[in-house]
Design a protein around this motif. Sequence first.
Motif, PDB file in Angstrom:
ATOM      1  N   SER A  32       7.630  17.385  -9.590  1.00  0.00           N
ATOM      2  CA  SER A  32       7.384  18.210  -8.403  1.00  0.00           C
ATOM      3  C   SER A  32       6.152  17.660  -7.690  1.00  0.00           C
ATOM      4  O   SER A  32       5.255  17.094  -8.318  1.00  0.00           O
ATOM      5  N   TYR A  33       6.152  17.826  -6.379  1.00  0.00           N
ATOM      6  CA  TYR A  33       5.087  17.274  -5.547  1.00  0.00           C
ATOM      7  C   TYR A  33       4.453  18.380  -4.717  1.00  0.00           C
ATOM      8  O   TYR A  33       5.136  19.308  -4.282  1.00  0.00           O
ATOM      9  N   THR A  34       3.151  18.254  -4.505  1.00  0.00           N
ATOM     10  CA  THR A  34       2.446  19.165  -3.618  1.00  0.00           C
ATOM     11  C   THR A  34       1.512  18.345  -2.752  1.00  0.00           C
ATOM     12  O   THR A  34       1.248  17.172  -3.022  1.00  0.00           O
ATOM     13  N   GLY A  35       1.003  18.976  -1.700  1.00  0.00           N
ATOM     14  CA  GLY A  35       0.076  18.304  -0.803  1.00  0.00           C
ATOM     15  C   GLY A  35       0.807  17.430   0.186  1.00  0.00           C
ATOM     16  O   GLY A  35       2.030  17.515   0.338  1.00  0.00           O
ATOM     17  N   PRO A  36       0.070  16.561   0.860  1.00  0.00           N
ATOM     18  CA  PRO A  36       0.696  15.664   1.840  1.00  0.00           C
ATOM     19  C   PRO A  36       1.626  14.657   1.157  1.00  0.00           C
ATOM     20  O   PRO A  36       1.583  14.501  -0.064  1.00  0.00           O
ATOM     21  N   ASP A  37       2.460  13.993   1.930  1.00  0.00           N
ATOM     22  CA  ASP A  37       3.407  13.013   1.382  1.00  0.00           C
ATOM     23  C   ASP A  37       2.722  11.741   0.894  1.00  0.00           C
ATOM     24  O   ASP A  37       3.320  10.975   0.131  1.00  0.00           O
ATOM     25  N   ALA A  38       1.507  11.500   1.348  1.00  0.00           N
ATOM     26  CA  ALA A  38       0.770  10.295   0.948  1.00  0.00           C
ATOM     27  C   ALA A  38      -0.722  10.558   1.121  1.00  0.00           C
ATOM     28  O   ALA A  38      -1.125  11.486   1.821  1.00  0.00           O
ATOM     29  N   GLY A  39      -1.515   9.735   0.486  1.00  0.00           N
ATOM     30  CA  GLY A  39      -2.964   9.819   0.634  1.00  0.00           C
ATOM     31  C   GLY A  39      -3.606  10.918  -0.182  1.00  0.00           C
ATOM     32  O   GLY A  39      -2.981  11.526  -1.054  1.00  0.00           O
ATOM     33  N   VAL A  40      -4.882  11.161   0.123  1.00  0.00           N
ATOM     34  CA  VAL A  40      -5.680  12.130  -0.632  1.00  0.00           C
ATOM     35  C   VAL A  40      -4.994  13.492  -0.648  1.00  0.00           C
ATOM     36  O   VAL A  40      -4.559  13.995   0.387  1.00  0.00           O
ATOM     37  N   GLY A  41      -4.891  14.047  -1.850  1.00  0.00           N
ATOM     38  CA  GLY A  41      -4.267  15.354  -2.023  1.00  0.00           C
ATOM     39  C   GLY A  41      -2.807  15.287  -2.440  1.00  0.00           C
ATOM     40  O   GLY A  41      -2.253  16.270  -2.928  1.00  0.00           O
ATOM     41  N   ASN A  42      -2.162  14.135  -2.271  1.00  0.00           N
ATOM     42  CA  ASN A  42      -0.773  13.978  -2.707  1.00  0.00           C
ATOM     43  C   ASN A  42      -0.766  14.093  -4.227  1.00  0.00           C
ATOM     44  O   ASN A  42      -1.478  13.363  -4.914  1.00  0.00           O
ATOM     45  N   THR A  43       0.013  15.041  -4.749  1.00  0.00           N
ATOM     46  CA  THR A  43      -0.030  15.357  -6.176  1.00  0.00           C
ATOM     47  C   THR A  43       1.360  15.376  -6.787  1.00  0.00           C
ATOM     48  O   THR A  43       2.292  15.934  -6.210  1.00  0.00           O
ATOM     49  N   LEU A  44       1.474  14.786  -7.961  1.00  0.00           N
ATOM     50  CA  LEU A  44       2.696  14.785  -8.755  1.00  0.00           C
ATOM     51  C   LEU A  44       2.442  15.582 -10.024  1.00  0.00           C
ATOM     52  O   LEU A  44       1.426  15.388 -10.694  1.00  0.00           O
ATOM     53  N   SER A  45       3.379  16.472 -10.343  1.00  0.00           N
ATOM     54  CA  SER A  45       3.383  17.136 -11.647  1.00  0.00           C
ATOM     55  C   SER A  45       4.667  16.734 -12.343  1.00  0.00           C
ATOM     56  O   SER A  45       5.724  16.686 -11.701  1.00  0.00           O
ATOM     57  N   PHE A  89       0.794  -1.224   0.000  1.00  0.00           N
ATOM     58  CA  PHE A  89       0.000   0.000   0.000  1.00  0.00           C
ATOM     59  C   PHE A  89       0.833   1.285   0.000  1.00  0.00           C
ATOM     60  O   PHE A  89       0.524   2.208  -0.776  1.00  0.00           O
ATOM     61  N   PRO A  90       1.878   1.410   0.805  1.00  0.00           N
ATOM     62  CA  PRO A  90       2.643   2.671   0.801  1.00  0.00           C
ATOM     63  C   PRO A  90       3.216   3.031  -0.576  1.00  0.00           C
ATOM     64  O   PRO A  90       3.388   4.216  -0.882  1.00  0.00           O
ATOM     65  N   TYR A  91       3.496   2.056  -1.416  1.00  0.00           N
ATOM     66  CA  TYR A  91       4.075   2.304  -2.737  1.00  0.00           C
ATOM     67  C   TYR A  91       3.054   2.764  -3.767  1.00  0.00           C
ATOM     68  O   TYR A  91       3.433   3.273  -4.816  1.00  0.00           O
ATOM     69  N   VAL A  92       1.775   2.579  -3.489  1.00  0.00           N
ATOM     70  CA  VAL A  92       0.737   3.047  -4.411  1.00  0.00           C
ATOM     71  C   VAL A  92      -0.040   4.223  -3.834  1.00  0.00           C
ATOM     72  O   VAL A  92      -0.824   4.854  -4.544  1.00  0.00           O
ATOM     73  N   ASN A  93       0.189   4.543  -2.576  1.00  0.00           N
ATOM     74  CA  ASN A  93      -0.524   5.612  -1.886  1.00  0.00           C
ATOM     75  C   ASN A  93       0.311   6.887  -1.777  1.00  0.00           C
ATOM     76  O   ASN A  93      -0.031   7.788  -1.039  1.00  0.00           O
ATOM     77  N   SER A  94       1.415   6.956  -2.500  1.00  0.00           N
ATOM     78  CA  SER A  94       2.288   8.125  -2.474  1.00  0.00           C
ATOM     79  C   SER A  94       2.925   8.308  -3.845  1.00  0.00           C
ATOM     80  O   SER A  94       3.586   7.398  -4.347  1.00  0.00           O
ATOM     81  N   MET A  95       2.737   9.467  -4.426  1.00  0.00           N
ATOM     82  CA  MET A  95       3.351   9.743  -5.721  1.00  0.00           C
ATOM     83  C   MET A  95       4.879   9.693  -5.621  1.00  0.00           C
ATOM     84  O   MET A  95       5.549   9.247  -6.545  1.00  0.00           O
ATOM     85  N   GLN A  96       5.443  10.101  -4.482  1.00  0.00           N
ATOM     86  CA  GLN A  96       6.885  10.042  -4.293  1.00  0.00           C
ATOM     87  C   GLN A  96       7.381   8.593  -4.342  1.00  0.00           C
ATOM     88  O   GLN A  96       8.431   8.308  -4.914  1.00  0.00           O
ATOM     89  N   GLU A  97       6.627   7.682  -3.767  1.00  0.00           N
ATOM     90  CA  GLU A  97       7.022   6.271  -3.741  1.00  0.00           C
ATOM     91  C   GLU A  97       6.894   5.618  -5.113  1.00  0.00           C
ATOM     92  O   GLU A  97       7.596   4.649  -5.403  1.00  0.00           O
ATOM     93  N   THR A  98       6.000   6.138  -5.963  1.00  0.00           N
ATOM     94  CA  THR A  98       5.861   5.538  -7.295  1.00  0.00           C
ATOM     95  C   THR A  98       7.119   5.744  -8.136  1.00  0.00           C
ATOM     96  O   THR A  98       7.355   4.990  -9.080  1.00  0.00           O
ATOM     97  N   GLU A  99       7.920   6.745  -7.786  1.00  0.00           N
ATOM     98  CA  GLU A  99       9.195   6.959  -8.493  1.00  0.00           C
ATOM     99  C   GLU A  99      10.054   5.695  -8.478  1.00  0.00           C
ATOM    100  O   GLU A  99      10.812   5.446  -9.402  1.00  0.00           O
TER     101      GLU A  99
END
Length: 178
Positions: free
Chosen positions: A70-83, A45-55
């Motif tokens: 670039s990332y915005t929002g929390p480090d994981a979960g709802v609102g975690n955003t990757l551009s 779950f942590p690897y799919v619940n965080s855009m940073q971890e998907t790297e």
Amino acid sequence: MRLIKRIFVILIVIVLALVGVSYLLPGKAEVSRSITIDAPAAAIFPYVNSMQETEKWSPWLSRDPETKLSYTGPDAGVGNTLSWSSENPQVGTGTQEIIESNPDQSVRTALDFGPMGTAVASFQLQSEGSGTQVTWGFVSELGMNPMSRWMGLMMDKWVGADYERGLENLKALVEGQG
């Protein structure tokens, strides 16, 4: 002159037929791939619940190591955003935001590819024996654009292999941690 007129009429009929048939094609494109990982959902779950971890397992970043992230929002979960932004057309430019997160069960993300359209991706985690079946899915509404509907027929071919490679990367990463 008559031959040119006839060719022109035939071309118009072909174009109209292609446009007409496009409205009989599916209005959305769907891609889905699954893999079983020898680990509990809590380890995946942590690897799919965080855009940073998907790297760590993304099938696209290896295509262009110069991709700007670039990332915005929390480090994981709802609102975690990757551009992301890449000159490589196979990577492109866009954003992905987690819009739903159910611990150890599922994650849904909203994708925006700018002029290329939008989509929703998802991860479903389901216990399977001592492991977990991970299903990575993608759905894009194609609207009424005839060209989008024809392109929708190719989506599985274009994205499916990347999903398979990504899931294999995720499996190797998670199983290597254990």
